[in-house]
Scaffold this motif. Structure first.
Motif, PDB file in Angstrom:
ATOM      1  N   TYR A 278       7.913  -2.043  -5.497  1.00 41.77           N
ATOM      2  CA  TYR A 278       9.119  -1.725  -4.718  1.00 41.77           C
ATOM      3  C   TYR A 278       8.913  -2.170  -3.267  1.00 41.77           C
ATOM      4  O   TYR A 278       7.827  -2.012  -2.720  1.00 41.77           O
ATOM      5  CB  TYR A 278       9.398  -0.218  -4.701  1.00 41.77           C
ATOM      6  N   SER A 279       9.974  -2.699  -2.641  1.00 43.98           N
ATOM      7  CA  SER A 279       9.866  -3.040  -1.217  1.00 43.98           C
ATOM      8  C   SER A 279      10.611  -2.039  -0.336  1.00 43.98           C
ATOM      9  O   SER A 279      10.381  -1.968   0.861  1.00 43.98           O
ATOM     10  CB  SER A 279      10.422  -4.449  -0.952  1.00 43.98           C
ATOM     11  N   ASP A 280      11.513  -1.262  -0.942  1.00 50.11           N
ATOM     12  CA  ASP A 280      12.298  -0.275  -0.192  1.00 50.11           C
ATOM     13  C   ASP A 280      11.518   1.041  -0.150  1.00 50.11           C
ATOM     14  O   ASP A 280      11.195   1.617  -1.207  1.00 50.11           O
ATOM     15  CB  ASP A 280      13.668  -0.069  -0.851  1.00 50.11           C
ATOM     16  N   LEU A 281      11.228   1.530   1.045  1.00 49.08           N
ATOM     17  CA  LEU A 281      10.395   2.728   1.177  1.00 49.08           C
ATOM     18  C   LEU A 281      11.038   3.953   0.548  1.00 49.08           C
ATOM     19  O   LEU A 281      10.342   4.858   0.079  1.00 49.08           O
ATOM     20  CB  LEU A 281      10.091   3.003   2.661  1.00 49.08           C
ATOM     21  N   ARG A 282      12.360   3.994   0.503  1.00 50.49           N
ATOM     22  CA  ARG A 282      13.032   5.155  -0.113  1.00 50.49           C
ATOM     23  C   ARG A 282      12.679   5.256  -1.596  1.00 50.49           C
ATOM     24  O   ARG A 282      12.447   6.345  -2.113  1.00 50.49           O
ATOM     25  CB  ARG A 282      14.554   5.034   0.072  1.00 50.49           C
ATOM     26  N   ASP A 283      12.618   4.099  -2.275  1.00 50.54           N
ATOM     27  CA  ASP A 283      12.224   4.095  -3.686  1.00 50.54           C
ATOM     28  C   ASP A 283      10.770   4.533  -3.849  1.00 50.54           C
ATOM     29  O   ASP A 283      10.430   5.267  -4.776  1.00 50.54           O
ATOM     30  CB  ASP A 283      12.400   2.685  -4.276  1.00 50.54           C
ATOM     31  N   ILE A 284       9.934   4.062  -2.924  1.00 48.89           N
ATOM     32  CA  ILE A 284       8.502   4.381  -3.003  1.00 48.89           C
ATOM     33  C   ILE A 284       8.272   5.872  -2.774  1.00 48.89           C
ATOM     34  O   ILE A 284       7.501   6.515  -3.496  1.00 48.89           O
ATOM     35  CB  ILE A 284       7.713   3.526  -1.979  1.00 48.89           C
ATOM     36  N   GLU A 285       8.950   6.449  -1.777  1.00 42.40           N
ATOM     37  CA  GLU A 285       8.821   7.891  -1.514  1.00 42.40           C
ATOM     38  C   GLU A 285       9.323   8.703  -2.712  1.00 42.40           C
ATOM     39  O   GLU A 285       8.706   9.719  -3.085  1.00 42.40           O
ATOM     40  CB  GLU A 285       9.592   8.261  -0.248  1.00 42.40           C
ATOM     41  N   ASP A 286      10.416   8.238  -3.322  1.00 40.80           N
ATOM     42  CA  ASP A 286      10.975   8.935  -4.478  1.00 40.80           C
ATOM     43  C   ASP A 286       9.990   8.913  -5.649  1.00 40.80           C
ATOM     44  O   ASP A 286       9.747   9.939  -6.306  1.00 40.80           O
ATOM     45  CB  ASP A 286      12.299   8.263  -4.880  1.00 40.80           C
ATOM     46  N   GLN A 287       9.390   7.741  -5.897  1.00 40.24           N
ATOM     47  CA  GLN A 287       8.423   7.609  -6.991  1.00 40.24           C
ATOM     48  C   GLN A 287       7.142   8.400  -6.709  1.00 40.24           C
ATOM     49  O   GLN A 287       6.554   8.997  -7.618  1.00 40.24           O
ATOM     50  CB  GLN A 287       8.087   6.131  -7.214  1.00 40.24           C
ATOM     51  N   GLY A 291       5.067  11.670  -8.751  1.00 40.75           N
ATOM     52  CA  GLY A 291       3.695  11.590  -9.232  1.00 40.75           C
ATOM     53  C   GLY A 291       3.142  10.194  -9.427  1.00 40.75           C
ATOM     54  O   GLY A 291       2.023  10.029  -9.923  1.00 40.75           O
ATOM     55  N   ASN A 292       3.919   9.147  -9.048  1.00 44.69           N
ATOM     56  CA  ASN A 292       3.452   7.768  -9.190  1.00 44.69           C
ATOM     57  C   ASN A 292       2.277   7.537  -8.246  1.00 44.69           C
ATOM     58  O   ASN A 292       2.435   7.522  -7.024  1.00 44.69           O
ATOM     59  CB  ASN A 292       4.604   6.801  -8.883  1.00 44.69           C
ATOM     60  N   ARG A 293       1.070   7.369  -8.821  1.00 47.20           N
ATOM     61  CA  ARG A 293      -0.143   7.277  -8.000  1.00 47.20           C
ATOM     62  C   ARG A 293      -0.162   5.999  -7.155  1.00 47.20           C
ATOM     63  O   ARG A 293      -0.655   6.013  -6.033  1.00 47.20           O
ATOM     64  CB  ARG A 293      -1.389   7.339  -8.903  1.00 47.20           C
ATOM     65  N   CYS A 295       2.362   4.503  -5.797  1.00 51.41           N
ATOM     66  CA  CYS A 295       3.244   4.732  -4.649  1.00 51.41           C
ATOM     67  C   CYS A 295       2.611   5.710  -3.660  1.00 51.41           C
ATOM     68  O   CYS A 295       2.728   5.540  -2.448  1.00 51.41           O
ATOM     69  CB  CYS A 295       4.609   5.244  -5.119  1.00 51.41           C
ATOM     70  N   GLN A 296       1.929   6.721  -4.178  1.00 51.78           N
ATOM     71  CA  GLN A 296       1.239   7.676  -3.298  1.00 51.78           C
ATOM     72  C   GLN A 296       0.160   6.968  -2.478  1.00 51.78           C
ATOM     73  O   GLN A 296       0.046   7.178  -1.275  1.00 51.78           O
ATOM     74  CB  GLN A 296       0.619   8.800  -4.139  1.00 51.78           C
ATOM     75  N   LEU A 297      -0.617   6.107  -3.148  1.00 53.51           N
ATOM     76  CA  LEU A 297      -1.678   5.374  -2.456  1.00 53.51           C
ATOM     77  C   LEU A 297      -1.092   4.415  -1.415  1.00 53.51           C
ATOM     78  O   LEU A 297      -1.617   4.295  -0.307  1.00 53.51           O
ATOM     79  CB  LEU A 297      -2.540   4.600  -3.464  1.00 53.51           C
ATOM     80  N   ALA A 298       0.005   3.749  -1.754  1.00 58.04           N
ATOM     81  CA  ALA A 298       0.642   2.802  -0.823  1.00 58.04           C
ATOM     82  C   ALA A 298       1.094   3.520   0.453  1.00 58.04           C
ATOM     83  O   ALA A 298       0.926   3.002   1.564  1.00 58.04           O
ATOM     84  CB  ALA A 298       1.822   2.110  -1.501  1.00 58.04           C
ATOM     85  N   LEU A 299       1.660   4.727   0.299  1.00 55.56           N
ATOM     86  CA  LEU A 299       2.074   5.510   1.473  1.00 55.56           C
ATOM     87  C   LEU A 299       0.857   5.905   2.308  1.00 55.56           C
ATOM     88  O   LEU A 299       0.890   5.836   3.545  1.00 55.56           O
ATOM     89  CB  LEU A 299       2.841   6.764   1.034  1.00 55.56           C
ATOM     90  N   GLU A 300      -0.223   6.292   1.622  1.00 52.26           N
ATOM     91  CA  GLU A 300      -1.446   6.660   2.340  1.00 52.26           C
ATOM     92  C   GLU A 300      -2.011   5.465   3.114  1.00 52.26           C
ATOM     93  O   GLU A 300      -2.429   5.594   4.275  1.00 52.26           O
ATOM     94  CB  GLU A 300      -2.498   7.178   1.348  1.00 52.26           C
ATOM     95  N   MET A 301      -2.021   4.297   2.484  1.00 57.06           N
ATOM     96  CA  MET A 301      -2.515   3.079   3.136  1.00 57.06           C
ATOM     97  C   MET A 301      -1.640   2.708   4.333  1.00 57.06           C
ATOM     98  O   MET A 301      -2.142   2.341   5.402  1.00 57.06           O
ATOM     99  CB  MET A 301      -2.539   1.919   2.138  1.00 57.06           C
ATOM    100  N   ASN A 302      -0.336   2.819   4.147  1.00 59.10           N
ATOM    101  CA  ASN A 302       0.627   2.499   5.207  1.00 59.10           C
ATOM    102  C   ASN A 302       0.386   3.382   6.428  1.00 59.10           C
ATOM    103  O   ASN A 302       0.252   2.895   7.564  1.00 59.10           O
ATOM    104  CB  ASN A 302       2.044   2.689   4.647  1.00 59.10           C
ATOM    105  N   ALA A 303       0.333   4.686   6.211  1.00 61.53           N
ATOM    106  CA  ALA A 303       0.137   5.643   7.307  1.00 61.53           C
ATOM    107  C   ALA A 303      -1.240   5.473   7.949  1.00 61.53           C
ATOM    108  O   ALA A 303      -1.385   5.581   9.179  1.00 61.53           O
ATOM    109  CB  ALA A 303       0.316   7.071   6.798  1.00 61.53           C
ATOM    110  N   TYR A 304      -2.258   5.201   7.128  1.00 60.00           N
ATOM    111  CA  TYR A 304      -3.616   5.029   7.643  1.00 60.00           C
ATOM    112  C   TYR A 304      -3.683   3.864   8.624  1.00 60.00           C
ATOM    113  O   TYR A 304      -4.306   3.965   9.679  1.00 60.00           O
ATOM    114  CB  TYR A 304      -4.581   4.799   6.469  1.00 60.00           C
TER     115      TYR A 304
END
Length: 395
Positions: A278-287, A291-293, A295-304
């Motif tokens: 997914y390229s849209d962050l809203r979809d990634i946050e929703d996933q 429990g989509n791991r 997507c969870q990791l991508a958010l962690e990497m982004n914030a890090y």
């Protein structure tokens, strides 16, 4: 009062705003999209009238003529004649080393913008096309260029040079240029107003499909995450951000990719899209919430990555007064803002989670009362910043 038309011309789109200055009243705004494609669309909005009309828009000339038709509509228009617009401000992405400030456009300026096509092949050609079309339709208006790179011309040599042989800098002008400068300039000035002082140390965080951060010291850019091109630094919608150069060599030499294929992969198939699909962050946050791991990791990497640059910029400025979040994701994602600001108490950052969760288009403070470093959400307004700079040029 002067009517300033702002044009942001992309490869297949043309965004515009007509702003009455200096009152800052937006008289009309809109977007022409899918220019040159089979089915284009014209979006137009004013206080009197709004519409979205599907039509074939052959080229940028047709696009601007359609915009002008709406602006001058006998019943719903906001101007009577093209001469009612004395100046047009154009967003130009890359000014290279040639342009350190806003400039009135003449033949020499257009020639120089053309010379810089190789530095911004996706952006500068349509930017120049927008200028040429505006000259044709508004022959009496002064055309003004506002460069995305100009704000970053103050970055000192220790931060804007690459450690490669000097000839590449001296002859080929390979250096950090930076982007999103109009946005970083606008929000840093607003932050200074909110802080009530001009001598400040800020980190401005522009998060959209493209992302960048700037260290702003006393109103000047002193470091920036994007460099020679727009793919460095933060993890973006489809762009990788920082990557070890050895990976690129490995892809070419061992995996058989061409240089063009690697470039396409790093620009268009990486970032959040490459990590999650997914390229849209809203979809990634929703996933991620489901429990989509990945997507969870991508958010962690982004914030890090954002957090890491905040620490680096606080170090190079020897302090930090405020962090400013802006652009589509920065203004709307309470998830990313919370992940970035958590566990930064050593730096004096403490988030007010209730304020962070509020959705608003207003400038707002989202740090707690005891936070030594202020955290703001400031909606960017690049069009207004371009209008201000254009007005200064013709006043």
């Amino acid at each position: 009062m002067k009517n300033i038309l702002i044009i942001n011309s992309g490869s297949s789109s043309l965004k515009f705003q007509l702003i009455k200055m200096p009152s800052e009243e937006v008289m009309a705004s809109g977007l022409v999209e899918r220019i040159g494609q089979e089915s284009g669309k014209v979006h137009y909005k004013s206080e009197k009238f709004s519409t979205s009309e599907e039509m074939h828009v052959e080229d940028h000339s047709v696009a601007l003529k359609e915009v002008t038709k709406y602006l001058m509509h006998t019943e719903n228009g906001v101007i009577n004649d093209p001469a009612d617009i004395p100046a047009i401000g154009h967003r130009v992405v890359h000014g290279g080393a040639s342009f350190s400030d806003t400039i009135i456009i003449n033949e020499q300026v257009k020639s120089k913008i053309k010379e810089l096509f190789s530095l911004a092949p996706l952006h500068n050609p349509p930017n120049l096309k927008g200028i040429e079309v505006a000259e044709e339709i508004f022959p009496k208006a002064q055309q003004v260029a506002v460069f995305d790179t100009a704000f970053h011309q103050t970055i000192p040599s220790r931060a804007n040079r690459y450690a490669i042989p000097n000839d590449f800098f001296e002859k080929e002008h390979i250096q950090v240029y930076g982007f999103h400068g109009t946005s970083h300039k606008y929000v840093s000035e607003k932050a200074n107003e909110l802080l009530g002082k001009k001598t400040t140390k800020l980190v401005t965080v522009h998060l959209g499909n493209g992302c960048s951060m700037t260290a702003v010291m006393d109103g000047q850019s002193v470091d920036h995450t994007l460099g020679f091109g727009p793919v460095n630094g933060l993890i973006m919608g489809t762009r990788s951000g920082d990557i070890d150069q050895s990976v690129i060599f490995y892809m070419i030499e061992q995996l058989g990719y061409s240089a063009q294929e690697v470039s396409d992969l790093l620009h268009h198939k990486s970032g959040m899209l490459g990590l999650t699909g997914y390229s849209d962050l809203r979809d990634i946050e929703d996933q991620a919430e489901k429990g989509n791991r990945e997507c969870q990791l991508a958010l962690e990497m982004n914030a890090y990555r954002i957090k890491k640059y905040i620490g680096a910029y606080a170090a190079v400025m020897n302090g930090l007064d405020a962090i400013v979040f802006t652009a589509g994701i920065g203004e709307n994602s309470n998830v990313i803002r919370k992940m970035v600001c958590n566990d930064m108490d050593f730096l004096g950052v403490s988030l007010n989670e209730k304020e962070n969760d509020i959705r608003s288009k207003e400038n707002r403070l989202i740090s707690s009362e005891n936070s030594r470093v202020k955290v703001y959400v400031i909606p960017t307004n690049e069009e207004l910043e371009i209008a201000k700079q254009t007005l200064n040029m013709i006043s």
